[in-house]
Scaffold this motif. Structure first.
Motif, PDB file in Angstrom:
ATOM      1  N   MET A  65       0.840  -1.193   0.000  1.00 34.11           N
ATOM      2  CA  MET A  65       0.000   0.000   0.000  1.00 34.11           C
ATOM      3  C   MET A  65       0.879   1.248   0.000  1.00 34.11           C
ATOM      4  O   MET A  65       1.808   1.318   0.796  1.00 34.11           O
ATOM      5  CB  MET A  65      -0.890  -0.034   1.249  1.00 34.11           C
ATOM      6  CG  MET A  65      -1.823   1.128   1.432  1.00 34.11           C
ATOM      7  SD  MET A  65      -3.402   0.912   0.592  1.00 34.11           S
ATOM      8  CE  MET A  65      -4.197  -0.388   1.552  1.00 34.11           C
ATOM      9  N   PRO A  66       0.619   2.246  -0.859  1.00 36.75           N
ATOM     10  CA  PRO A  66      -0.449   2.354  -1.847  1.00 36.75           C
ATOM     11  C   PRO A  66       0.078   2.231  -3.279  1.00 36.75           C
ATOM     12  O   PRO A  66      -0.359   2.971  -4.155  1.00 36.75           O
ATOM     13  CB  PRO A  66      -0.947   3.773  -1.583  1.00 36.75           C
ATOM     14  CG  PRO A  66       0.324   4.537  -1.290  1.00 36.75           C
ATOM     15  CD  PRO A  66       1.245   3.558  -0.601  1.00 36.75           C
ATOM     16  N   ALA A  67       1.006   1.332  -3.524  1.00 35.77           N
ATOM     17  CA  ALA A  67       1.666   1.251  -4.829  1.00 35.77           C
ATOM     18  C   ALA A  67       0.706   0.780  -5.926  1.00 35.77           C
ATOM     19  O   ALA A  67      -0.200  -0.024  -5.691  1.00 35.77           O
ATOM     20  CB  ALA A  67       2.862   0.304  -4.753  1.00 35.77           C
ATOM     21  N   LEU A  68       0.931   1.307  -7.135  1.00 34.79           N
ATOM     22  CA  LEU A  68       0.252   0.859  -8.352  1.00 34.79           C
ATOM     23  C   LEU A  68       1.318   0.743  -9.429  1.00 34.79           C
ATOM     24  O   LEU A  68       1.981   1.725  -9.765  1.00 34.79           O
ATOM     25  CB  LEU A  68      -0.834   1.848  -8.775  1.00 34.79           C
ATOM     26  CG  LEU A  68      -1.530   1.564 -10.109  1.00 34.79           C
ATOM     27  CD1 LEU A  68      -2.150   0.172 -10.134  1.00 34.79           C
ATOM     28  CD2 LEU A  68      -2.587   2.628 -10.402  1.00 34.79           C
ATOM     29  N   ASP A  69       1.493  -0.466  -9.951  1.00 36.86           N
ATOM     30  CA  ASP A  69       2.574  -0.746 -10.903  1.00 36.86           C
ATOM     31  C   ASP A  69       1.965  -1.271 -12.199  1.00 36.86           C
ATOM     32  O   ASP A  69       1.403  -2.362 -12.227  1.00 36.86           O
ATOM     33  CB  ASP A  69       3.528  -1.781 -10.293  1.00 36.86           C
ATOM     34  CG  ASP A  69       4.747  -2.040 -11.161  1.00 36.86           C
ATOM     35  OD1 ASP A  69       4.872  -1.388 -12.212  1.00 36.86           O
ATOM     36  OD2 ASP A  69       5.571  -2.890 -10.785  1.00 36.86           O
ATOM     37  N   VAL A  70       2.059  -0.481 -13.250  1.00 39.14           N
ATOM     38  CA  VAL A  70       1.581  -0.891 -14.573  1.00 39.14           C
ATOM     39  C   VAL A  70       2.806  -1.211 -15.421  1.00 39.14           C
ATOM     40  O   VAL A  70       3.570  -0.319 -15.784  1.00 39.14           O
ATOM     41  CB  VAL A  70       0.740   0.207 -15.236  1.00 39.14           C
ATOM     42  CG1 VAL A  70       0.278  -0.246 -16.614  1.00 39.14           C
ATOM     43  CG2 VAL A  70      -0.458   0.563 -14.358  1.00 39.14           C
ATOM     44  N   GLN A  71       2.993  -2.492 -15.714  1.00 38.15           N
ATOM     45  CA  GLN A  71       4.180  -2.941 -16.434  1.00 38.15           C
ATOM     46  C   GLN A  71       3.820  -3.435 -17.835  1.00 38.15           C
ATOM     47  O   GLN A  71       2.751  -3.984 -18.065  1.00 38.15           O
ATOM     48  CB  GLN A  71       4.881  -4.068 -15.665  1.00 38.15           C
ATOM     49  CG  GLN A  71       5.460  -3.649 -14.338  1.00 38.15           C
ATOM     50  CD  GLN A  71       6.224  -4.787 -13.679  1.00 38.15           C
ATOM     51  OE1 GLN A  71       6.365  -5.868 -14.248  1.00 38.15           O
ATOM     52  NE2 GLN A  71       6.718  -4.544 -12.488  1.00 38.15           N
ATOM     53  N   THR A  72       4.767  -3.253 -18.733  1.00 41.43           N
ATOM     54  CA  THR A  72       4.677  -3.776 -20.100  1.00 41.43           C
ATOM     55  C   THR A  72       3.292  -3.610 -20.714  1.00 41.43           C
ATOM     56  O   THR A  72       2.663  -4.582 -21.126  1.00 41.43           O
ATOM     57  CB  THR A  72       5.106  -5.251 -20.156  1.00 41.43           C
ATOM     58  OG1 THR A  72       4.300  -6.040 -19.255  1.00 41.43           O
ATOM     59  CG2 THR A  72       6.562  -5.398 -19.789  1.00 41.43           C
ATOM     60  N   ALA A  73       2.820  -2.366 -20.711  1.00 44.01           N
ATOM     61  CA  ALA A  73       1.629  -2.066 -21.512  1.00 44.01           C
ATOM     62  C   ALA A  73       2.084  -2.083 -22.966  1.00 44.01           C
ATOM     63  O   ALA A  73       2.849  -1.228 -23.401  1.00 44.01           O
ATOM     64  CB  ALA A  73       1.059  -0.709 -21.130  1.00 44.01           C
ATOM     65  N   SER A  74       1.659  -3.095 -23.717  1.00 43.78           N
ATOM     66  CA  SER A  74       2.130  -3.288 -25.089  1.00 43.78           C
ATOM     67  C   SER A  74       1.032  -2.932 -26.086  1.00 43.78           C
ATOM     68  O   SER A  74      -0.112  -3.361 -25.937  1.00 43.78           O
ATOM     69  CB  SER A  74       2.559  -4.740 -25.301  1.00 43.78           C
ATOM     70  OG  SER A  74       3.610  -5.081 -24.422  1.00 43.78           O
ATOM     71  N   ILE A  75       1.409  -2.161 -27.098  1.00 38.70           N
ATOM     72  CA  ILE A  75       0.453  -1.711 -28.117  1.00 38.70           C
ATOM     73  C   ILE A  75       1.107  -1.866 -29.485  1.00 38.70           C
ATOM     74  O   ILE A  75       2.235  -1.407 -29.690  1.00 38.70           O
ATOM     75  CB  ILE A  75       0.047  -0.241 -27.902  1.00 38.70           C
ATOM     76  CG1 ILE A  75      -0.497  -0.031 -26.480  1.00 38.70           C
ATOM     77  CG2 ILE A  75      -0.986   0.186 -28.930  1.00 38.70           C
ATOM     78  CD1 ILE A  75      -0.650   1.424 -26.096  1.00 38.70           C
ATOM     79  N   SER A  76       0.412  -2.514 -30.416  1.00 37.69           N
ATOM     80  CA  SER A  76       0.916  -2.669 -31.786  1.00 37.69           C
ATOM     81  C   SER A  76      -0.185  -2.304 -32.764  1.00 37.69           C
ATOM     82  O   SER A  76      -1.326  -2.754 -32.627  1.00 37.69           O
ATOM     83  CB  SER A  76       1.380  -4.104 -32.040  1.00 37.69           C
ATOM     84  OG  SER A  76       2.478  -4.429 -31.208  1.00 37.69           O
ATOM     85  N   SER A  77       0.171  -1.502 -33.781  1.00 37.54           N
ATOM     86  CA  SER A  77      -0.812  -1.102 -34.782  1.00 37.54           C
ATOM     87  C   SER A  77      -0.922  -2.162 -35.876  1.00 37.54           C
ATOM     88  O   SER A  77       0.033  -2.882 -36.173  1.00 37.54           O
ATOM     89  CB  SER A  77      -0.428   0.246 -35.395  1.00 37.54           C
ATOM     90  OG  SER A  77       0.874   0.215 -35.933  1.00 37.54           O
ATOM     91  N   MET A  78      -2.093  -2.258 -36.454  1.00 31.89           N
ATOM     92  CA  MET A  78      -2.354  -3.210 -37.534  1.00 31.89           C
ATOM     93  C   MET A  78      -1.474  -2.910 -38.753  1.00 31.89           C
ATOM     94  O   MET A  78      -1.070  -1.770 -38.987  1.00 31.89           O
ATOM     95  CB  MET A  78      -3.825  -3.137 -37.959  1.00 31.89           C
ATOM     96  CG  MET A  78      -4.813  -3.567 -36.901  1.00 31.89           C
ATOM     97  SD  MET A  78      -5.003  -5.355 -36.845  1.00 31.89           S
ATOM     98  CE  MET A  78      -6.506  -5.509 -35.863  1.00 31.89           C
ATOM     99  N   GLY A  79      -1.214  -3.944 -39.542  1.00 37.34           N
ATOM    100  CA  GLY A  79      -0.416  -3.756 -40.745  1.00 37.34           C
ATOM    101  C   GLY A  79      -1.106  -2.891 -41.774  1.00 37.34           C
ATOM    102  O   GLY A  79      -0.458  -2.180 -42.538  1.00 37.34           O
ATOM    103  N   ASN A  80      -2.462  -2.934 -41.819  1.00 32.41           N
ATOM    104  CA  ASN A  80      -3.215  -2.138 -42.795  1.00 32.41           C
ATOM    105  C   ASN A  80      -3.695  -0.812 -42.203  1.00 32.41           C
ATOM    106  O   ASN A  80      -4.637  -0.199 -42.686  1.00 32.41           O
ATOM    107  CB  ASN A  80      -4.413  -2.937 -43.305  1.00 32.41           C
ATOM    108  CG  ASN A  80      -5.354  -3.350 -42.164  1.00 32.41           C
ATOM    109  OD1 ASN A  80      -5.047  -3.148 -40.992  1.00 32.41           O
ATOM    110  ND2 ASN A  80      -6.483  -3.929 -42.526  1.00 32.41           N
ATOM    111  N   PHE A  81      -3.027  -0.371 -41.154  1.00 34.22           N
ATOM    112  CA  PHE A  81      -3.341   0.863 -40.451  1.00 34.22           C
ATOM    113  C   PHE A  81      -3.217   2.065 -41.393  1.00 34.22           C
ATOM    114  O   PHE A  81      -2.232   2.200 -42.111  1.00 34.22           O
ATOM    115  CB  PHE A  81      -2.345   1.003 -39.291  1.00 34.22           C
ATOM    116  CG  PHE A  81      -2.610   2.110 -38.321  1.00 34.22           C
ATOM    117  CD1 PHE A  81      -3.131   1.841 -37.075  1.00 34.22           C
ATOM    118  CD2 PHE A  81      -2.274   3.413 -38.623  1.00 34.22           C
ATOM    119  CE1 PHE A  81      -3.330   2.855 -36.146  1.00 34.22           C
ATOM    120  CE2 PHE A  81      -2.468   4.436 -37.723  1.00 34.22           C
ATOM    121  CZ  PHE A  81      -3.000   4.158 -36.476  1.00 34.22           C
TER     122      PHE A  81
END
Length: 236
Positions: A73-89
């Protein structure tokens, strides 16, 4: 009649007490161009949350989040938020991750010592030129509302380069109530397909003065021991 009123009041009091003592809860939601993706909305009460899915323009949208009781408490750990765009973007599209933790107890509520440390990192893994900007922001809310952004702790926006690390950023929170919430928001704008991004954001408490004093005393003791050792050693 009086007994019935007393019984009703007792039940209401128990309900309020239960709400006040509710365990911290993690929740996540994702928006593409401001529109919520309901399939990517998740909630967890065990201190760990994994979000995974896709949208019409992003083939990979995942994140690992750790809260209480997995982290202190009171930690919040957001790890490896991964985002990849589509090939036909095509065109320009923005994806937003929001991860919140409610039911946190402030031991320093109403105190100027209610400070939290924030850190941000981003890595443009593939085709980073197609990621025009990444903004990471951490918030707290003294009313314990999920996804609330009433108080900004820290924020960083990156518009160029492959890797970024903010270092520790101190944020002072005003917490007049005993319960509060934290929210991490990661927003990235992509302008092309086949691009990948990893981002992380953390909120942790500033070490207690007693812990800092103990650490300082330990360093002082080590220094004194080293000086005594130097004096005790015979000179050549």
């Amino acid at each position: 009649m009086r007994k019935l009123l007393l019984a009703t009041a007792a039940v209401l009091a128990i309900g309020v007490a239960s709400q006040a003592q509710a365990a911290p809860e993690l929740s996540a939601r994702v928006f593409q161009d401001g529109i919520a993706g309901n399939a990517l909305t998740q909630t967890s009460g065990n201190g760990y949350l994994y979000v995974s899915g896709s949208t019409s323009n992003f083939s990979i949208v995942t994140a690992n989040a750790y809260g209480v009781p997995v982290v202190p408490m009171p930690a919040l750990d957001v790890q490896t938020a991964s985002i990849s765009s589509m090939g036909n973007f095509t065109g320009s599209h923005t994806i937003t991750f929001e991860i919140t933790q409610t039911g946190l107890t402030s031991s320093t509520a109403g105190s100027p010592l209610a400070s939290l440390i924030n850190t941000f990192t981003t890595n443009n893994l593939i085709n980073g030129a197609f990621i025009s900007s990444v903004t990471l922001s951490n918030y707290v809310d003294a009313n314990n509302n999920a996804f609330a952004t009433s108080q900004l702790l820290a924020s960083r926006t990156y518009t160029d380069g492959v890797t970024h690390a903010s270092g520790p950023i101190l944020g002072n929170a005003t917490l007049p109530n005993s319960l509060f919430s934290e929210t991490v928001v990661i927003t990235a704008t992509f302008t092309g397909g086949g691009a990948s991004l990893n981002a992380s954001s953390q909120i942790v408490a500033v070490p207690e003065p007693a812990s800092l004093a103990l650490f300082g005393a330990g360093l002082l003791g080590m220094g004194l021991a080293y000086r005594r050792r130097e004096k005790a050693e015979p000179t050549a």
